[in-house]
Design a protein around this motif. Structure first.
Motif, PDB file in Angstrom:
ATOM      1  N   ARG A  53       0.837  -1.202   0.000  1.00 22.67           N
ATOM      2  CA  ARG A  53       0.000   0.000   0.000  1.00 22.67           C
ATOM      3  C   ARG A  53       0.870   1.249   0.000  1.00 22.67           C
ATOM      4  N   ASN A  57      -1.212   6.993   2.112  1.00 21.59           N
ATOM      5  CA  ASN A  57      -2.612   6.728   2.446  1.00 21.59           C
ATOM      6  C   ASN A  57      -2.797   6.674   3.949  1.00 21.59           C
ATOM      7  N   GLY A 109      -0.713   9.465   7.625  1.00 18.73           N
ATOM      8  CA  GLY A 109      -0.329   9.880   6.271  1.00 18.73           C
ATOM      9  C   GLY A 109       0.279  11.263   6.265  1.00 18.73           C
ATOM     10  N   SER A 143      -3.097  -4.390  -1.960  1.00 20.12           N
ATOM     11  CA  SER A 143      -3.559  -3.027  -2.217  1.00 20.12           C
ATOM     12  C   SER A 143      -4.057  -2.861  -3.645  1.00 20.12           C
ATOM     13  N   PRO A 225      -8.975   6.687   3.129  1.00 19.59           N
ATOM     14  CA  PRO A 225      -8.750   5.551   2.226  1.00 19.59           C
ATOM     15  C   PRO A 225      -9.822   5.472   1.141  1.00 19.59           C
ATOM     16  N   LYS A 228      -8.735   6.992  -4.256  1.00 19.72           N
ATOM     17  CA  LYS A 228      -7.961   6.988  -5.492  1.00 19.72           C
ATOM     18  C   LYS A 228      -8.866   6.811  -6.711  1.00 19.72           C
ATOM     19  N   HIS A 231      -9.151   1.770  -8.056  1.00 17.61           N
ATOM     20  CA  HIS A 231      -9.064   1.028  -6.799  1.00 17.61           C
ATOM     21  C   HIS A 231      -9.970  -0.194  -6.928  1.00 17.61           C
TER      22      HIS A 231
END
Length: 345
Positions: A53, A57, A109, A143, A225, A228, A231
């Motif tokens: 990952r 994030n 993060g 991920s 999370p 993106k 994903h």
């Protein structure tokens, strides 16, 4: 490393491993999470390594009760009590400003905020309480791939990489929690990731809520999370099919003309009609967004493992739970929302 499957009678053993810096996957009502002591920076960094990952994030911190959150947050927005009373335990994640020197940058993060959730699963609540520490808990999978909704999914992705899995059967909801940011300067909460707790449900409790529809590129750092652009993706391409069986028919004919082996994710009616025209099907049962959402990640995983070259997946209207369903499906399809008539001419 041997990955052990723990039962409810072995929660003490799993909690002891957590306290010693090991990783334990745990069940929730949404998806399975990959648990590590949120106060142990080394263990948290191992989560990133195991999942592959990106380290920018932030991670959601899972707690066994609201009192645990009070250790890390000093000033709560006025909406907090109503939200916690109405939706915890449950599929709602709340982002707060945290006190300095509480969580490492591996958790935040690099931000000054942390997302907290109290999952609605008694085994996991018992695990957190017994361990005596909050747990980070990103989805327990590689991920970017479809999130795990069974212990078997976790084992498929992470066996030999983590110490254990606390098994509680299939999850009930099937997509990750709604993420609500309570740190906006104007005081209006913002949904950063849709889930089973809808905007309408939240507004019944706290009034006005905004929705952040900005898609995070691969170069941007997300505040939560699952933001993106791409994903939840299987290895083969996913196309979203909007419309009735005639649209599915044209899409299937188009793929067959290119000699592509097709996987079909749809309800009983659609899959039964085209059963003999495609290479593999995964039916989520009756034509309902609840069933489609609950089975989405399991369906994508299953089709991905059946030697196919393209997945056609049924769309739902973007309202209520359909917003969360389409959010995940669009990201699995890398945002390839296209007009069928313009493609399959």
């Amino acid at each position: 490393m041997e990955t052990k499957q723990f039962t409810a009678n072995q929660i003490d053993q799993a909690a002891d491993l957590i306290r010693h810096g090991e990783l334990i996957a745990f069940p929730t009502e949404t998806v399975y999470g990959l648990g590590a002591n949120a106060l142990d920076e080394k263990a948290v960094k191992q989560v990133y390594k195991v999942k592959g990952r990106p380290s920018d994030n932030p991670l959601i911190v899972h707690v066994s009760d609201f009192e645990m959150v009070k250790q890390y947050v000093k000033d709560f927005p006025e909406q907090t009590k109503a939200l916690v009373d109405s939706f915890w335990p449950g599929p709602l994640t709340l982002i707060f400003d945290i006190q300095p020197n509480t969580f490492s940058a591996a958790v935040t993060g690099g931000l000054n905020t942390v997302a907290f959730r109290m999952p609605n699963n008694q085994k996991t609540l018992d695990l957190i309480k017994t361990a005596g520490v909050p747990l980070v808990g990103p989805s327990a999978n590689t991920s970017g791939k479809p999130s795990p909704t069974t212990a078997q999914h976790v084992y498929h992705d992470l066996h030999g990489k983590i110490a254990g899995i606390l098994d509680d059967g299939p999850t009930q909801i099937g997509v990750e929690s709604t993420v609500l940011d309570l740190t906006a300067k104007n005081g209006v909460p913002v949904i950063l990731r849709p889930g089973a707790i809808t905007k309408e449900s939240l507004e019944q409790v706290i009034g006005n809520v905004c929705v952040d529809q900005h898609l995070i590129s691969e170069k941007e750092a997300p505040k939560a999370p699952g933001m993106k652009y791409k994903h939840y993706s299987p290895d083969v391409p996913v196309w979203i099919i909007e419309g009735d069986q005639q649209v599915f028919k044209r899409a299937i004919e188009w793929a067959k003309s290119k000699n592509q082996r097709i996987g079909l994710y749809a309800d009983d009616q659609i899959t039964s009609i085209f059963l003999n025209d495609v290479g593999a099907v995964y039916s989520f049962g009756e034509d309902s967004v609840e069933q489609g959402t609950k089975s989405l990640f399991a369906g994508l995983r299953s089709l991905d493992e059946q030697n196919i070259e393209v997945i056609f997946a049924q769309a739902f209207p973007e309202s209520g739970l359909g917003i969360a369903y389409m959010n995940r499906l669009k990201k699995a399809a890398n945002q390839k929302i296209i007009k069928i008539d313009s493609i399959f001419e």
